[in-house]
Design an enzyme around this catalytic site. Structure first.
Site, PDB file in Angstrom:
ATOM      1  N   GLY A  55       0.844  -1.137   0.189  1.00  0.00           N
ATOM      2  CA  GLY A  55      -0.057   0.073   0.130  1.00  0.00           C
ATOM      3  C   GLY A  55       0.761   1.304   0.027  1.00  0.00           C
ATOM      4  O   GLY A  55       2.012   1.237   0.408  1.00  0.00           O
ATOM      5  N   SER A  56       0.454   2.583  -0.487  1.00  0.00           N
ATOM      6  CA  SER A  56       0.766   3.688  -0.445  1.00  0.00           C
ATOM      7  C   SER A  56       0.628   4.338   0.964  1.00  0.00           C
ATOM      8  O   SER A  56      -0.066   3.897   1.875  1.00  0.00           O
ATOM      9  CB  SER A  56       0.371   4.570  -1.721  1.00  0.00           C
ATOM     10  OG  SER A  56       0.796   3.798  -2.914  1.00  0.00           O
ATOM     11  N   GLY A  57       1.504   5.486   1.027  1.00  0.00           N
ATOM     12  CA  GLY A  57       1.290   6.176   2.248  1.00  0.00           C
ATOM     13  C   GLY A  57       2.401   6.025   3.283  1.00  0.00           C
ATOM     14  O   GLY A  57       2.536   6.403   4.213  1.00  0.00           O
ATOM     15  N   HIS A  58       3.467   5.170   2.763  1.00  0.00           N
ATOM     16  CA  HIS A  58       4.743   4.775   3.592  1.00  0.00           C
ATOM     17  C   HIS A  58       6.002   5.254   2.659  1.00  0.00           C
ATOM     18  O   HIS A  58       7.029   4.823   3.029  1.00  0.00           O
ATOM     19  CB  HIS A  58       4.835   3.219   3.626  1.00  0.00           C
ATOM     20  CG  HIS A  58       3.626   2.678   4.272  1.00  0.00           C
ATOM     21  ND1 HIS A  58       2.947   2.846   5.312  1.00  0.00           N
ATOM     22  CD2 HIS A  58       2.547   1.561   3.534  1.00  0.00           C
ATOM     23  CE1 HIS A  58       1.967   2.120   5.653  1.00  0.00           C
ATOM     24  NE2 HIS A  58       1.593   1.343   4.475  1.00  0.00           N
ATOM     25  N   LYS A 106       5.788  -7.484   2.969  1.00  0.00           N
ATOM     26  CA  LYS A 106       5.353  -7.241   4.343  1.00  0.00           C
ATOM     27  C   LYS A 106       4.059  -7.802   4.856  1.00  0.00           C
ATOM     28  O   LYS A 106       3.200  -8.116   3.948  1.00  0.00           O
ATOM     29  CB  LYS A 106       5.169  -5.679   4.324  1.00  0.00           C
ATOM     30  CG  LYS A 106       6.305  -4.802   4.112  1.00  0.00           C
ATOM     31  CD  LYS A 106       6.005  -3.383   4.515  1.00  0.00           C
ATOM     32  CE  LYS A 106       4.818  -2.455   4.156  1.00  0.00           C
ATOM     33  NZ  LYS A 106       4.824  -2.529   2.407  1.00  0.00           N
ATOM     34  N   ASP A 111      -1.427  -8.211   1.021  1.00  0.00           N
ATOM     35  CA  ASP A 111      -0.128  -8.369   0.137  1.00  0.00           C
ATOM     36  C   ASP A 111       0.302  -9.810   0.013  1.00  0.00           C
ATOM     37  O   ASP A 111       0.476 -10.165  -1.148  1.00  0.00           O
ATOM     38  CB  ASP A 111       0.911  -7.638   1.140  1.00  0.00           C
ATOM     39  CG  ASP A 111       0.852  -6.150   0.973  1.00  0.00           C
ATOM     40  OD1 ASP A 111       0.430  -5.586   0.112  1.00  0.00           O
ATOM     41  OD2 ASP A 111       0.919  -5.489   2.159  1.00  0.00           O
ATOM     42  N   HIS A 219      -0.350   1.455   9.508  1.00  0.00           N
ATOM     43  CA  HIS A 219      -1.636   2.000   8.924  1.00  0.00           C
ATOM     44  C   HIS A 219      -2.357   2.610   9.887  1.00  0.00           C
ATOM     45  O   HIS A 219      -3.581   2.713   9.649  1.00  0.00           O
ATOM     46  CB  HIS A 219      -2.342   0.758   8.206  1.00  0.00           C
ATOM     47  CG  HIS A 219      -1.392   0.056   7.261  1.00  0.00           C
ATOM     48  ND1 HIS A 219      -0.898  -0.988   7.943  1.00  0.00           N
ATOM     49  CD2 HIS A 219      -1.146   0.108   6.073  1.00  0.00           C
ATOM     50  CE1 HIS A 219      -0.179  -1.456   6.679  1.00  0.00           C
ATOM     51  NE2 HIS A 219      -0.272  -0.827   5.845  1.00  0.00           N
TER      52      HIS A 219
END
Lengths: 334, 334
Positions: A55-58, A106, A111, A219
């Site tokens: 996921g994005s945001g990391h 991860k 995922d 998250h």
């Protein structure tokens, strides 16, 4: 789409990956539909492609670690959401070496599923695939035996060490074993003093009322407990105690990552790093590497995590090998 | 000393610079009493030492830009406070080349005074000194003719271009002229959606109540106006209009810096960069360089700034030359 962040339904990821690819056009190439990014350069001796994503945001994870010495391809998903298996498949096809592909994943259900589907498809196409699962987050240790520990900032350590080994010509089985060993030797713990901004509301995703979430996830998964803010020395000491206790037995050499959760000033991260470095010495641990910065944040959450990897002697050179990426910094090489 | 930040009287800077020097021991050496940091490596042909510094709280500025291709020495002051002239003096003595020293100074009264006292002392000791004053912040244009515009994120552009020129063997007068020209060709504008955390109270230093401070300073200097949050495209467009209008006439090539103020997620900075890149194209400006990240923050303020430098053709190679520092990223080289 007001700053900061974006209301529901307005996905910032396509624009963000374009901005990233523009800023680092000498290092990466962006492919859309499905979105994946490829490193432009790889070591001539590399026989296995290294692929990651999530996921994005990391950010800067994972695209910031594309390049010689680290990753060959990444598949960024929507914010806090696994990439579609098709994106993983395309990234893997493009990155595959003569010995196949390693997936660095991860440990989150989405995922695992999406990388798994892509791996099956790749094998049907005749591409060998192995998976390295990163599961370093102590806050989830023993919580749910079916799922296991979450994967967080140790991902950077795994990607760095595997990347150097891949450059040296290691094969698929060797890399899979090495990756599993590095992941098994790594533990992390994170705290938050302010939640990340919710992309739906523009407000903090949860309230902390002056307390610290002790064991927060990347998250915004809430910790099992919140605590009054202790003096920073005490906080670092307690976190180190738990992370060190979580490590497997082995040599007394460690790599440490002091990772910002997104909204914490670098000034403060360096203070935390100095306290943690002293804490390692007090525990008789020799630091052979130190990363300080924002590497695996939870959007703009305020907080930090500590990661330790207990290093085997043969890993130290891999850690110190150069990496030509957007985000991996020059490191102390003991 | 609770996390985040530190109560009055507890200065985080000594611990932070130690943490920084530890994490980047291969690049920098820390000297205390007075605190200054020196690059370990410099190009053999460099005849002039480049020295910068200023208040802390803007990390990675300046120490993150120590190293080959950029700075030779920095003097970090207390948070948001000029370094003592003695620190500047010691840093300059250590960095001086056969042709002397350039002081790269952000335009604040305290910095001007302390770098000035150090420069007088250096001249008495027989060291030639020239100053490059960075004054890019449009929000203070015309506000106070005695003080002039504040210096903000263009400092990174000045340090990068001057560093490459110094590596190529340029002399003191040539560097002073070049630095003045780059600074004169640079303008910035910053907005905040949340104030930085006050180190005294642990709370935001000022309240914004959902509005944006339009023209905020890097020490939390309030803007002349706050605005309702416009759609991000409109905000970027308006900021670009003002920054472009503030640039001197010249070629249609620019370097752009999309700088986070400390508490803004990299995901969002890349979205802003993509919007701003499109805005440059729409204005007929060719982008020859793009930096996206947190380079000159105001502690953990949420917000961003846009900086443009109108590039002369002979500066493009200097911009693209390699820099071996902790914080300067690999850049697009058109």
């Amino acid at each position: 789409m007001p700053f900061p962040f974006h209301p529901a339904g307005d996905d910032p990821v396509p624009a963000a990956v374009r901005g990233f690819a523009r800023a680092h056009a000498d290092l990466v190439a962006l492919h859309e539909d499905p979105i994946h990014l490829l490193a432009r350069h790889r070591a001539p001796g590399r026989r296995v492609g290294l692929v990651s994503g999530g996921g994005s945001g990391h950010e800067p994870l994972h695209a910031g670690f594309l390049g010689r010495g680290m990753l060959d391809a990444v598949a960024p998903g929507p914010v806090f959401t696994s990439p579609h298996n098709k994106a993983v498949l395309y990234a893997s096809r493009a990155a595959a070496g003569p010995d196949g592909v390693i997936h660095i994943v991860k440990n989150y259900t989405g995922d695992r599923i999406n990388f798994g589907i892509a791996a099956e498809r790749l094998r049907m196409e005749g591409v060998d695939v192995a998976r390295v699962l990163v599961d370093d987050d102590l806050a989830t240790d023993g919580l749910d035996t079916a799922t296991g520990r979450r994967g967080t900032a140790a991902t950077v350590v795994v990607e760095k060490i595997l990347g150097a080994a891949a450059d040296s010509g290691a094969g698929l089985a060797e890399l899979a074993t090495l990756g599993a060993d590095v992941a098994a030797a790594s533990r992390s713990l994170a705290v938050a003093s302010r939640a990340q901004t919710s992309m739906r509301t523009g407000e903090p995703a949860f309230a902390l009322d002056g307390r610290l979430d002790y064991g927060v996830g990347i998250h915004g998964e809430r910790a099992r407990r919140s605590v009054d803010r202790p003096p920073t020395e005490e906080l670092v000491d307690r976190m180190l105690d738990e992370v060190v206790a979580g490590l497997p037995d082995g040599p007394d050499q460690v790599v440490m990552v002091v990772n910002g959760m997104g909204g914490t000033a670098l000034l403060e991260l360096y203070v935390l790093a100095e306290l943690a470095a002293a804490g390692l010495e007090a525990r008789g641990l020799e630091r052979v590497g130190l990363l300080v910065g924002t590497f695996v944040p939870a959007l703009d959450m305020a907080g930090f995590s500590l990661t330790l990897t207990r290093m085997r002697p043969e890993w130290t050179g891999l850690w110190a090998a150069p990496a030509q990426t957007a985000a991996f910094p020059r490191t102390e090489t003991s």
